[in-house]
Enzyme design. Structure first.
Site, mmCIF file in Angstrom:
data_model
loop_
_atom_site.group_PDB
_atom_site.id
_atom_site.type_symbol
_atom_site.label_atom_id
_atom_site.label_comp_id
_atom_site.label_asym_id
_atom_site.label_seq_id
_atom_site.Cartn_x
_atom_site.Cartn_y
_atom_site.Cartn_z
ATOM 1 N N TRP A 24 15.650 -10.479 34.997
ATOM 2 C CA TRP A 24 17.143 -9.930 35.720
ATOM 3 C C TRP A 24 16.896 -9.332 36.948
ATOM 4 O O TRP A 24 17.902 -9.099 37.486
ATOM 5 C CB TRP A 24 17.778 -9.164 34.596
ATOM 6 C CG TRP A 24 18.232 -9.690 33.305
ATOM 7 C CD1 TRP A 24 18.006 -11.279 33.040
ATOM 8 C CD2 TRP A 24 18.741 -9.262 32.108
ATOM 9 N NE1 TRP A 24 18.524 -11.428 31.728
ATOM 10 C CE2 TRP A 24 18.934 -10.076 31.263
ATOM 11 C CE3 TRP A 24 19.285 -7.920 31.926
ATOM 12 C CZ2 TRP A 24 19.754 -9.922 29.965
ATOM 13 C CZ3 TRP A 24 19.930 -7.571 30.703
ATOM 14 C CH2 TRP A 24 20.305 -8.563 29.772
ATOM 15 N N HIS A 28 5.209 -9.403 41.106
ATOM 16 C CA HIS A 28 6.202 -10.042 41.491
ATOM 17 C C HIS A 28 6.051 -9.903 43.350
ATOM 18 O O HIS A 28 6.095 -8.986 43.824
ATOM 19 C CB HIS A 28 7.365 -9.804 41.063
ATOM 20 C CG HIS A 28 8.506 -10.803 41.252
ATOM 21 N ND1 HIS A 28 9.223 -10.957 42.491
ATOM 22 C CD2 HIS A 28 8.981 -11.808 40.724
ATOM 23 C CE1 HIS A 28 10.078 -12.007 42.270
ATOM 24 N NE2 HIS A 28 10.191 -12.268 41.043
ATOM 25 N N GLU A 62 4.974 -18.643 41.733
ATOM 26 C CA GLU A 62 6.296 -18.331 42.247
ATOM 27 C C GLU A 62 6.073 -18.651 43.867
ATOM 28 O O GLU A 62 5.960 -17.859 44.463
ATOM 29 C CB GLU A 62 6.918 -17.015 41.936
ATOM 30 C CG GLU A 62 7.290 -17.225 40.376
ATOM 31 C CD GLU A 62 8.336 -15.971 40.191
ATOM 32 O OE1 GLU A 62 9.253 -16.568 39.490
ATOM 33 O OE2 GLU A 62 8.352 -14.846 40.841
ATOM 34 N N SER A 98 13.955 -20.903 42.000
ATOM 35 C CA SER A 98 15.346 -21.487 41.967
ATOM 36 C C SER A 98 15.411 -22.500 40.891
ATOM 37 O O SER A 98 15.574 -23.705 41.167
ATOM 38 C CB SER A 98 15.328 -22.283 43.534
ATOM 39 O OG SER A 98 15.583 -21.356 44.303
HETATM 40 P P1 13P Z 1 15.320 -17.368 41.220
HETATM 41 O O1 13P Z 1 15.235 -18.251 40.015
HETATM 42 O O2 13P Z 1 16.592 -16.672 41.321
HETATM 43 O O3 13P Z 1 14.733 -18.297 42.315
HETATM 44 O O4 13P Z 1 14.047 -16.232 40.969
HETATM 45 C C1 13P Z 1 12.789 -16.480 40.657
HETATM 46 C C2 13P Z 1 12.240 -15.195 40.433
HETATM 47 O O5 13P Z 1 11.743 -14.664 41.249
HETATM 48 C C3 13P Z 1 11.637 -15.020 39.233
HETATM 49 O O6 13P Z 1 10.740 -14.054 38.866
#
Ligand code: 13P
Length: 241
Positions: A9, A86, A160, A209
């Site tokens: 979130w 992250h 990511e 995304s």
């Molecule tokens: P989005 O799904 O909004 O691109 O974010 C990905 C994310 O950073 C999850 O940790």
């Protein structure tokens, strides 16, 4: 292997009442809900099916660390999974690989599950797959220092690509990676982790995304063991589907 879907979130929502209704609507088996720390307690009490996750932790169990939330506090509060490293924390809070490594080791020593995020920037991505692999390998080697094979059963890595984060709206495909390219990097991550710590069967998630339009293509890939979802996890109907 069962797949997990993790809701990150980030710094949302703004009100506790929204957090409670979001948690109710997202409470599915196989999901991990990672709200901001301030909502951990109430979200934990609301969930019956999903696991509770946290978005960060400090590496010490307790002590004089103003503003930080400790490992024991999260563990005693029912948190099972902790997202570490992250790209937003690396970027906005200057979190280094050294700090990330301390957190990863501390979490695994507590027998809790860690979701270690790694990813390439747009500049690295432009240089091609070899540059991406080198970048990710460097992060993994630093972040997994002193992690033993035995500890790796609780280790998840999330790939990511930074250029793919936060580009998605529910009505478009956003700029997610292609499942084929994500699989290439994810297979490489599994090889690197295997070589470094003999961590067989390591679980690697994809994030960036993901939305209702592209989710299936990613979930159908055997090599991808789950998803880390940002924006779409704040749209409860979409997330629960
Ligand atoms: P989005 O799904 O909004 O691109 O974010 C990905 C994310 O950073 C999850 O940790």
């Amino acid at each position: 292997m069962k797949k997990i879907i993790v809701a990150n979130w980030k710094s949302n929502p703004e009100k506790i009442s929204t957090a409670i209704s979001l948690a109710r609507a997202s409470d599915k088996k196989g999901a991990v809900i990672a709200p901001p720390h301030i909502y951990l307690d109430i979200v934990g009490k609301t969930l019956n099916n999903a696991f509770l996750g946290a978005q960060d932790v400090f590496w010490e169990k307790y002590g004089p660390y103003t503003g930080e939330v400790s490992l024991s506090q999260l563990k005693n509060g029912g948190v099972k999974y902790i997202i570490i490293g992250h790209s937003e924390r690396r970027k906005y809070l200057n979190e280094t690989d050294e700090m990330i490594n301390k957190k990863v080791v501390a979490i695994l020593e507590e027998n809790m599950k860690v979701i270690l995020c790694v990813g390439d920037t747009a500049d690295v991505h432009k240089k091609g797959i070899s540059a991406v692999k080198r970048h990710i390998e460097k992060q993994l080697k630093a972040d997994l220092k002193n992690v033993s094979q035995k500890m790796s059963k609780n280790l998840y890595v999330a790939y990511e690509p930074i250029w793919a984060i936060s580009t998605s709206k529910s009505n478009s495909l956003g700029k997610a990676d292609t499942p084929e390219d994500a699989v290439r990097v994810i297979s490489y991550i599994k090889n690197v982790v295997d070589k470094k710590i003999h961590g067989k069967n390591i679980k690697v998630l994809y994030g960036g995304s993901i939305n209702i339009k592209n989710v299936k293509e990613f979930l159908f890939e055997d090599e991808i063991n789950g998803l880390l979802v940002g924006g779409a996890s704040l749209r409860p109907k979409e997330f629960s589907r």
